[in-house]
Write an enzyme that holds these catalytic residues in place. Structure first.
Site, short mmCIF file in Angstrom:
data_model
loop_
_atom_site.label_atom_id
_atom_site.label_comp_id
_atom_site.label_asym_id
_atom_site.label_seq_id
_atom_site.Cartn_x
_atom_site.Cartn_y
_atom_site.Cartn_z
N GLY A 153 3.71 -0.17 -19.97
CA GLY A 153 5.07 0.58 -20.24
C GLY A 153 6.09 0.42 -19.04
NE ARG A 154 11.40 4.84 -19.14
CZ ARG A 154 10.96 5.56 -20.12
NH1 ARG A 154 9.62 5.93 -19.91
NH2 ARG A 154 11.48 5.99 -21.20
CB ILE A 155 4.44 3.22 -14.46
CG1 ILE A 155 5.26 4.31 -14.28
CG2 ILE A 155 3.54 3.14 -13.30
CD1 ILE A 155 4.40 5.82 -14.70
NE ARG A 169 1.49 3.14 -28.16
CZ ARG A 169 2.09 4.39 -27.82
NH1 ARG A 169 1.99 5.31 -28.74
NH2 ARG A 169 2.80 4.63 -26.95
CB ALA A 197 -3.10 6.90 -16.60
NE ARG A 198 -1.29 13.69 -16.60
CZ ARG A 198 -0.42 13.33 -15.94
NH1 ARG A 198 -0.49 12.30 -15.23
NH2 ARG A 198 1.04 13.56 -16.37
CD GLU A 242 -5.80 15.42 -11.34
OE1 GLU A 242 -4.51 16.01 -11.30
OE2 GLU A 242 -5.69 14.28 -11.69
CG HIS A 251 -1.74 13.78 -9.91
ND1 HIS A 251 -2.12 14.44 -11.18
CD2 HIS A 251 -0.80 13.22 -10.40
CE1 HIS A 251 -1.25 14.32 -12.18
NE2 HIS A 251 -0.38 13.38 -11.79
N GLY A 271 1.06 10.30 -7.32
CA GLY A 271 1.84 8.90 -7.88
C GLY A 271 3.37 9.09 -7.60
#
Ligand code: DGY
Length: 324
Positions: free
Chosen positions: A155-157, A177, A236-237, A266, A285, A287
């Site tokens: 995606g964007r990142i 996707r 990401a997560r 976390e 975390h 980013g």
């Protein structure tokens, strides 16, 4: 009656000022995460809520907030929010896309470089006073330039990471996707299926959002598909990676190393076995954590609330169907 705006963390004044001009602002102004009971109590008369990724916005919270009309998450990711629950109640939900893209891409690339060149390990050794003589074989790492990078979620990142990787002459594979034709054209990215990405990449970078489909997307079978010399990077997560399986894969040499901006849970507990491994680089975390970007995120979240309360369209709605 003036609107009541509840803010779950202290924010830069530049973001709070427009909110104060628009209503009564209540801020949880401590550095720690707001206790759940305090939050549930705090939102009882809130018309608007500005929250962080650390708050769970679910049916229980909404039951405590009968007046809530808008929730503004100060993050682009929103796995902490039950969006359908908000939509069903006609509550607008906004996030902060765009403003953190490049900063997060910088950090993802820093993790790639950091784990490949053993930055954390080397720094720990120097600080411990164990820096021995220079040797042709000391602290050998892996080259990032000309290596193959597999991006899960372009995606964007991801596209910004691809831009950086292109500058390092990397071959770039991706899953997504949909096709990202612009990244294919500009940075030579090639879309492949996940197994091919895992088999061929020297660096596997996770950037896909967390959902029921992506929880534990990377676990033992996927680590078996990766090269023994490959590195996993998660920006990401945390729950997208099965942490126990990752520990075993790193311990047993199934893969060469991992660099994580996010963990599950976390914060990572101090006795987590991942923290015993030299081939695992972990940062807390961060980013989007530059001064300018966090200020932009806070300001955009506040702008969403102010626009909504003024009866205009918030700049970055997620469930825009509620607005129409
Ligand atoms: C985001 O925006 O989703 C980040 O993970 C929060 O810093």
């Amino acid at each position: 009656m003036p609107a009541t705006i509840y803010v779950t963390r202290q924010l830069p004044e530049v973001a709070l000022a427009p909110l104060r001009a628009r209503g009564v602002v209540r801020v949880w102004d401590r550095e720690d995460i707001i206790p759940r009971a305090t939050l549930l109590d705090g939102v009882h008369d809130a018309d608007a809520l500005l929250c962080m990724v650390t708050e769970r916005i679910d049916d229980e919270l909404l039951a405590h907030a009968p007046r809530l009309r808008i929730v503004a998450n100060m993050a682009v990711g929103y796995d902490n929010v039950n969006v359908p629950a908000l939509t069903n109640r006609g509550i607008v939900f906004t996030n902060t896309p765009g403003v953190l893209t490049e900063t997060t891409a910088d950090l993802a690339f820093a993790l790639i470089l950091g784990i490949a060149r053993r930055i954390g390990e080397g720094e720990r050794m120097v600080r411990a006073g164990r820096w021995g003589a220079w040797s042709p074989f000391a602290f050998l790492g892996h080259d990032v330039h000309h290596a193959t990078l597999g991006i899960i979620g372009l995606g964007r990142i991801g596209t910004e990471v691809a831009k950086r990787a292109h500058g390092f002459d990397m071959r770039i594979l991706y899953t997504n996707r949909g096709r990202n034709a612009a990244a294919e054209e500009r940075f030579g990215c090639t879309r492949v299926e996940l197994p091919s990405l895992l088999r061929e990449s020297d660096f596997v970078l996770v950037l896909t959002p967390l959902s029921a489909d992506t929880r534990h997307l990377l676990s033992t079978p996927q680590f078996h598909m990766m090269k023994h010399s490959a590195f996993l990077i998660n920006a990401a997560r945390g729950p997208i990676v099965d942490a126990r399986a990752l520990y075993a894969a790193l311990r047993d040499g199934l893969i060469a190393g991992a660099a994580l901006d996010v963990t599950d849970p976390e914060p990572i507990p101090s006795d987590d076995p991942l923290l015993t491994l030299e081939n695992c680089l972990i940062v807390p975390h961060v980013g989007s954590a530059s001064i300018a970007t966090r200020t932009r995120m806070a300001t955009l979240a506040a702008d969403n609330i102010v626009a909504f309360l003024n009866g205009t369209r918030p700049p970055t709605p997620v469930n825009s169907e509620v607005l129409s």
